[in-house]
Design a protein around this motif. Sequence first.
Motif, PDB file in Angstrom:
ATOM      1  N   MET A  77       0.831  -1.205   0.000  1.00 55.14           N
ATOM      2  CA  MET A  77       0.000   0.000   0.000  1.00 55.14           C
ATOM      3  C   MET A  77       0.865   1.254   0.000  1.00 55.14           C
ATOM      4  N   ILE A  78       1.919   1.248   0.796  1.00 58.05           N
ATOM      5  CA  ILE A  78       2.806   2.409   0.842  1.00 58.05           C
ATOM      6  C   ILE A  78       3.490   2.623  -0.506  1.00 58.05           C
ATOM      7  N   ASP A  79       3.899   1.549  -1.162  1.00 56.64           N
ATOM      8  CA  ASP A  79       4.512   1.679  -2.485  1.00 56.64           C
ATOM      9  C   ASP A  79       3.546   2.330  -3.474  1.00 56.64           C
ATOM     10  N   LEU A  80       2.279   1.919  -3.435  1.00 59.38           N
ATOM     11  CA  LEU A  80       1.285   2.510  -4.330  1.00 59.38           C
ATOM     12  C   LEU A  80       1.033   3.978  -3.987  1.00 59.38           C
ATOM     13  N   ALA A  81       0.978   4.289  -2.702  1.00 64.71           N
ATOM     14  CA  ALA A  81       0.759   5.677  -2.285  1.00 64.71           C
ATOM     15  C   ALA A  81       1.908   6.575  -2.743  1.00 64.71           C
ATOM     16  N   ARG A  82       3.129   6.096  -2.581  1.00 65.31           N
ATOM     17  CA  ARG A  82       4.286   6.895  -3.006  1.00 65.31           C
ATOM     18  C   ARG A  82       4.290   7.109  -4.512  1.00 65.31           C
ATOM     19  N   ALA A  83       3.872   6.081  -5.264  1.00 67.18           N
ATOM     20  CA  ALA A  83       3.834   6.220  -6.725  1.00 67.18           C
ATOM     21  C   ALA A  83       2.745   7.203  -7.159  1.00 67.18           C
ATOM     22  N   ALA A  84       1.595   7.164  -6.490  1.00 67.04           N
ATOM     23  CA  ALA A  84       0.475   8.021  -6.866  1.00 67.04           C
ATOM     24  C   ALA A  84       0.660   9.461  -6.411  1.00 67.04           C
ATOM     25  N   TYR A  85       1.319   9.658  -5.271  1.00 66.03           N
ATOM     26  CA  TYR A  85       1.464  10.996  -4.688  1.00 66.03           C
ATOM     27  C   TYR A  85       2.920  11.218  -4.286  1.00 66.03           C
ATOM     28  N   PRO A  86       3.815  11.382  -5.255  1.00 69.34           N
ATOM     29  CA  PRO A  86       5.252  11.462  -4.948  1.00 69.34           C
ATOM     30  C   PRO A  86       5.646  12.695  -4.141  1.00 69.34           C
ATOM     31  N   ASP A  87       4.758  13.670  -4.048  1.00 69.86           N
ATOM     32  CA  ASP A  87       5.059  14.873  -3.276  1.00 69.86           C
ATOM     33  C   ASP A  87       4.713  14.721  -1.800  1.00 69.86           C
ATOM     34  N   LEU A  88       4.117  13.590  -1.426  1.00 67.07           N
ATOM     35  CA  LEU A  88       3.733  13.369  -0.034  1.00 67.07           C
ATOM     36  C   LEU A  88       4.639  12.339   0.632  1.00 67.07           C
ATOM     37  N   ARG A  89       4.633  12.360   1.958  1.00 62.76           N
ATOM     38  CA  ARG A  89       5.443  11.420   2.739  1.00 62.76           C
ATOM     39  C   ARG A  89       4.586  10.245   3.181  1.00 62.76           C
ATOM     40  N   PHE A  90       5.102   9.037   2.968  1.00 60.60           N
ATOM     41  CA  PHE A  90       4.426   7.826   3.408  1.00 60.60           C
ATOM     42  C   PHE A  90       5.456   6.897   4.034  1.00 60.60           C
ATOM     43  N   ALA A  91       5.046   6.201   5.086  1.00 61.24           N
ATOM     44  CA  ALA A  91       5.961   5.297   5.778  1.00 61.24           C
ATOM     45  C   ALA A  91       5.217   4.057   6.241  1.00 61.24           C
ATOM     46  N   VAL A  92       5.930   2.929   6.272  1.00 64.41           N
ATOM     47  CA  VAL A  92       5.387   1.701   6.830  1.00 64.41           C
ATOM     48  C   VAL A  92       5.498   1.787   8.356  1.00 64.41           C
ATOM     49  N   GLY A  93       4.423   1.451   9.044  1.00 63.94           N
ATOM     50  CA  GLY A  93       4.455   1.485  10.501  1.00 63.94           C
ATOM     51  C   GLY A  93       3.151   0.988  11.083  1.00 63.94           C
ATOM     52  N   SER A  94       3.154   0.755  12.391  1.00 62.76           N
ATOM     53  CA  SER A  94       1.967   0.297  13.099  1.00 62.76           C
ATOM     54  C   SER A  94       1.409   1.416  13.970  1.00 62.76           C
ATOM     55  N   MET A  95       0.102   1.540  13.990  1.00 61.02           N
ATOM     56  CA  MET A  95      -0.547   2.597  14.759  1.00 61.02           C
ATOM     57  C   MET A  95      -0.332   2.469  16.255  1.00 61.02           C
TER      58      MET A  95
END
Length: 204
Positions: A77-95
Motif C-alpha cells: 500500500m505504501i509503495d502505491l501511495a508513493r507512486a500516486a502521490y510522490p510529493d507526499l510522505r508515506f511510511a510503513v508502521g503500526s498505529m
Amino acid sequence: MTHLRSTADAYDAVATLYAGMARDDLTSLPLDRAAFAEAARSAPGPVAELGCGPGPVTAHLRDLGLDVFGVDLSQSMIDLARAAYPDLRFAVGSMDALDLADGTLGGIVSWYSVIHAPPEDVPAYFAEFRRVLAAGGHLLVAFFESADGRVAAFDHKVTTAYRWPIDELAGLAGDAGFTEVGRVLREPLADERPLRRGHLLMRA
C-alpha cells in the motif's frame, strides 16, 4: 503481534485491486472535513493519516492545506501511495507503536483503520494516539457502528474487522485522555456495504 502481520499480509495481497477501488470519502463528508481541518490548523505539528492505504485521503488533507503524511502496515500500500502521490510522505508502521516523539502531531486521522484491531488492543491504540498528539491536537476516527450494543466481528472484504457501539469507542478514547468534540452516525450510501458508519472527533 500476529494480527498485525496477518493484516499487513492481507492488504499486501490485494493492494493493487484495493487501490483501484479506493475512494476519498472525506470529499462527500463536509462536516467531518471542515471540522477536522479547522481544528488541525489550530494545533502545532503535522497531521498523520494512520492506516492510509494507497493515499487518497492523505492527498485530500494536503489539498485542504494541511502538512500531512501517511502511515500504513502494508508495504505494498505504501509503495502505491508513493507512486500516486510522490510529493507526499508515506511510511510503513503500526498505529500502536509509532516512530514519533511525544506530542509532535497536530492531528490524526484514523479512517476505518482501528476496525482491524482486536477489541482488547484498541485501548493501547488510543493511548498511542494520545502520546503523539500535542495538547489541543485532534483525532478523527471513522468506523462501522454496532447498533446492538456489542462489539462484533464482521466479514470484511480483506481481513477480520469489528463493529463498535459509538458510546463504547468514545469511552475508550476518553479513558486515554481525549475529550469528545462531536460525533456523526450516518447511513450507508447507495454504493456502500449496508452498515452504519460512526465518526468521532476528539481533542487531546
